[in-house]
Design a protein around this motif. Sequence first.
Motif, PDB file in Angstrom:
ATOM      1  N   ASP A   1      44.163  48.242  48.563  1.00  0.00           N
ATOM      2  CA  ASP A   1      44.074  48.627  47.159  1.00  0.00           C
ATOM      3  C   ASP A   1      43.572  50.075  47.132  1.00  0.00           C
ATOM      4  O   ASP A   1      43.082  50.581  48.148  1.00  0.00           O
ATOM      5  CB  ASP A   1      43.088  47.677  46.446  1.00  0.00           C
ATOM      6  CG  ASP A   1      43.281  47.684  44.938  1.00  0.00           C
ATOM      7  OD1 ASP A   1      44.128  48.443  44.433  1.00  0.00           O
ATOM      8  OD2 ASP A   1      42.549  46.925  44.267  1.00  0.00           O
ATOM      9  N   THR A   2      43.692  50.744  45.981  1.00  0.00           N
ATOM     10  CA  THR A   2      43.251  52.140  45.899  1.00  0.00           C
ATOM     11  C   THR A   2      42.128  52.274  44.867  1.00  0.00           C
ATOM     12  O   THR A   2      42.127  51.574  43.858  1.00  0.00           O
ATOM     13  CB  THR A   2      44.419  53.065  45.483  1.00  0.00           C
ATOM     14  OG1 THR A   2      45.009  52.526  44.304  1.00  0.00           O
ATOM     15  CG2 THR A   2      45.452  53.159  46.575  1.00  0.00           C
ATOM     16  N   PRO A   3      41.160  53.167  45.124  1.00  0.00           N
ATOM     17  CA  PRO A   3      40.069  53.338  44.163  1.00  0.00           C
ATOM     18  C   PRO A   3      40.541  54.048  42.894  1.00  0.00           C
ATOM     19  O   PRO A   3      41.559  54.743  42.913  1.00  0.00           O
ATOM     20  CB  PRO A   3      39.056  54.203  44.928  1.00  0.00           C
ATOM     21  CG  PRO A   3      39.835  54.894  45.990  1.00  0.00           C
ATOM     22  CD  PRO A   3      41.022  54.032  46.303  1.00  0.00           C
ATOM     23  N   THR A   4      39.803  53.857  41.807  1.00  0.00           N
ATOM     24  CA  THR A   4      40.092  54.570  40.563  1.00  0.00           C
ATOM     25  C   THR A   4      39.661  56.030  40.686  1.00  0.00           C
ATOM     26  O   THR A   4      40.322  56.937  40.207  1.00  0.00           O
ATOM     27  CB  THR A   4      39.355  53.890  39.383  1.00  0.00           C
ATOM     28  OG1 THR A   4      39.681  52.502  39.407  1.00  0.00           O
ATOM     29  CG2 THR A   4      39.762  54.482  38.060  1.00  0.00           C
ATOM     30  N   SER A   5      38.515  56.252  41.359  1.00  0.00           N
ATOM     31  CA  SER A   5      38.113  57.618  41.691  1.00  0.00           C
ATOM     32  C   SER A   5      37.280  57.603  42.963  1.00  0.00           C
ATOM     33  O   SER A   5      36.814  56.551  43.393  1.00  0.00           O
ATOM     34  CB  SER A   5      37.334  58.252  40.536  1.00  0.00           C
ATOM     35  OG  SER A   5      36.147  57.527  40.310  1.00  0.00           O
TER      36      SER A   5
ATOM     37  N   ASP B   1      38.526  47.517  30.097  1.00  0.00           N
ATOM     38  CA  ASP B   1      38.203  48.019  31.433  1.00  0.00           C
ATOM     39  C   ASP B   1      36.992  47.285  31.985  1.00  0.00           C
ATOM     40  O   ASP B   1      36.027  47.033  31.261  1.00  0.00           O
ATOM     41  CB  ASP B   1      37.861  49.517  31.357  1.00  0.00           C
ATOM     42  CG  ASP B   1      39.113  50.351  31.179  1.00  0.00           C
ATOM     43  OD1 ASP B   1      40.218  49.757  31.190  1.00  0.00           O
ATOM     44  OD2 ASP B   1      38.983  51.574  31.027  1.00  0.00           O
TER      45      ASP B   1
ATOM     46  N   THR C   1      34.423  47.692  35.326  1.00  0.00           N
ATOM     47  CA  THR C   1      34.083  48.492  36.505  1.00  0.00           C
ATOM     48  C   THR C   1      33.485  47.595  37.577  1.00  0.00           C
ATOM     49  O   THR C   1      32.369  47.095  37.430  1.00  0.00           O
ATOM     50  CB  THR C   1      33.109  49.625  36.118  1.00  0.00           C
ATOM     51  OG1 THR C   1      33.714  50.389  35.070  1.00  0.00           O
ATOM     52  CG2 THR C   1      32.838  50.537  37.300  1.00  0.00           C
TER      53      THR C   1
ATOM     54  N   THR D   1      34.665  54.502  42.952  1.00  0.00           N
ATOM     55  CA  THR D   1      34.623  53.691  41.738  1.00  0.00           C
ATOM     56  C   THR D   1      35.920  52.913  41.610  1.00  0.00           C
ATOM     57  O   THR D   1      36.994  53.438  41.896  1.00  0.00           O
ATOM     58  CB  THR D   1      34.424  54.593  40.491  1.00  0.00           C
ATOM     59  OG1 THR D   1      33.109  55.174  40.550  1.00  0.00           O
ATOM     60  CG2 THR D   1      34.554  53.819  39.183  1.00  0.00           C
ATOM     61  N   LYS D   2      35.793  51.638  41.239  1.00  0.00           N
ATOM     62  CA  LYS D   2      36.992  50.827  40.994  1.00  0.00           C
ATOM     63  C   LYS D   2      36.903  50.200  39.623  1.00  0.00           C
ATOM     64  O   LYS D   2      35.945  49.476  39.311  1.00  0.00           O
ATOM     65  CB  LYS D   2      37.120  49.725  42.052  1.00  0.00           C
ATOM     66  CG  LYS D   2      38.334  48.834  41.854  1.00  0.00           C
ATOM     67  CD  LYS D   2      39.650  49.580  42.058  1.00  0.00           C
ATOM     68  CE  LYS D   2      40.855  48.686  41.824  1.00  0.00           C
ATOM     69  NZ  LYS D   2      42.114  49.454  41.992  1.00  0.00           N
ATOM     70  N   VAL D   3      37.874  50.519  38.785  1.00  0.00           N
ATOM     71  CA  VAL D   3      37.948  49.944  37.442  1.00  0.00           C
ATOM     72  C   VAL D   3      39.178  49.048  37.376  1.00  0.00           C
ATOM     73  O   VAL D   3      40.283  49.490  37.713  1.00  0.00           O
ATOM     74  CB  VAL D   3      38.051  51.061  36.367  1.00  0.00           C
ATOM     75  CG1 VAL D   3      38.147  50.456  34.972  1.00  0.00           C
ATOM     76  CG2 VAL D   3      36.865  52.018  36.458  1.00  0.00           C
ATOM     77  N   TYR D   4      38.999  47.802  36.987  1.00  0.00           N
ATOM     78  CA  TYR D   4      40.138  46.905  36.756  1.00  0.00           C
ATOM     79  C   TYR D   4      40.452  46.904  35.263  1.00  0.00           C
ATOM     80  O   TYR D   4      39.555  46.831  34.430  1.00  0.00           O
ATOM     81  CB  TYR D   4      39.804  45.467  37.190  1.00  0.00           C
ATOM     82  CG  TYR D   4      39.688  45.260  38.678  1.00  0.00           C
ATOM     83  CD1 TYR D   4      40.799  45.392  39.512  1.00  0.00           C
ATOM     84  CD2 TYR D   4      38.468  44.911  39.255  1.00  0.00           C
ATOM     85  CE1 TYR D   4      40.705  45.175  40.883  1.00  0.00           C
ATOM     86  CE2 TYR D   4      38.358  44.690  40.625  1.00  0.00           C
ATOM     87  CZ  TYR D   4      39.472  44.824  41.429  1.00  0.00           C
ATOM     88  OH  TYR D   4      39.369  44.609  42.769  1.00  0.00           O
ATOM     89  N   ARG D   5      41.739  46.990  34.955  1.00  0.00           N
ATOM     90  CA  ARG D   5      42.171  46.901  33.547  1.00  0.00           C
ATOM     91  C   ARG D   5      42.640  45.480  33.284  1.00  0.00           C
ATOM     92  O   ARG D   5      43.531  44.993  33.976  1.00  0.00           O
ATOM     93  CB  ARG D   5      43.377  47.830  33.300  1.00  0.00           C
ATOM     94  CG  ARG D   5      43.150  49.276  33.602  1.00  0.00           C
ATOM     95  CD  ARG D   5      43.259  50.169  32.378  1.00  0.00           C
ATOM     96  NE  ARG D   5      42.138  51.114  32.376  1.00  0.00           N
ATOM     97  CZ  ARG D   5      42.112  52.243  33.097  1.00  0.00           C
ATOM     98  NH1 ARG D   5      43.130  52.575  33.858  1.00  0.00           N
ATOM     99  NH2 ARG D   5      41.062  53.028  33.052  1.00  0.00           N
TER     100      ARG D   5
END
Length: 239
Positions: free
Chosen positions: A59-63, A21, A23, A12-16
């Motif tokens: 880049d790194t995933p959110t989870s 947020d 997703t 999962t990738k969430v951008y702030r």
Amino acid sequence: MENSLIQLNRITKVYRMGGEDFTALHEINLRVEPKSFMSFVGPSGSGKTTLLNLIGGLDTPTSGDIIFCDESLGGMSPDQRASYRRENIGFVFQSYNLLPVYTVYENILFPFLLANLKESDVRDRVMSIIDQVGLIPQVSKRPSELSGGQCQRVAIARALVKEPRLVLADEPTANLDKENSYQILELMLDLNKKFDAAFVFSTHDEKVTKFVRREIGLEDGYVRWDKRRNGDGDWKLAA
Ligand code: ADP
Ligand code: MG
């Protein structure tokens, strides 16, 4: 079970953005085998670039976790991720990203210079890949003197020169006309057979479909379908 080159576990990738947020990817599960030749297709904004950047360790995933050859990217420090990228992955971009003041030869030599190797030790490898992408006559030219198709050949040679396990190509034909797109796809397919490297593209170019052996449809950050070609070249949806 067949071995995987890449395994995505509930990515999962969430951008702030300004307190909100968004997703971009929702719990993506996926396995990619060594030597694959496949594409992520989907409209603009469906998450293709985000997915390639996560696989490439840009880049790194959110989870969730990404496993590359049995190694988890999640456990890596930024430095370790940088060496993971340098050692295992070649990148090809829509806009080529060549260094404008360098010649074809110097652009392709560049990854070796970053790895502190001496030019005299790698010259033959650089010339060999230049030959394989058909750019011997252009070896001393600069990107401004090349066509778009030739620039993309330089980028592909640069991505492959260190013989990575994986080449990630983000919309590699998006800036090319039909003729050049076909030539670039044929070149990549040929190199996929010759080198021990998987090629994973993103695209919304219909022409790419003719060449790939697997296609994954993305929409709004979800995998909508996953299809592979069987031995006869017909498509089969994954179960
Ligand atoms: P694609 O490559 O398929 O066009 P992207 O992966 O670039 O899609 O983008 C997926 C979604 O995530 C889009 O809605 C985009 O606006 C959003 N997005 C991408 N990168 C960022 C970012 N750095 N910050 C905020 N939103 C982003
Ligand atoms: Mg994109």
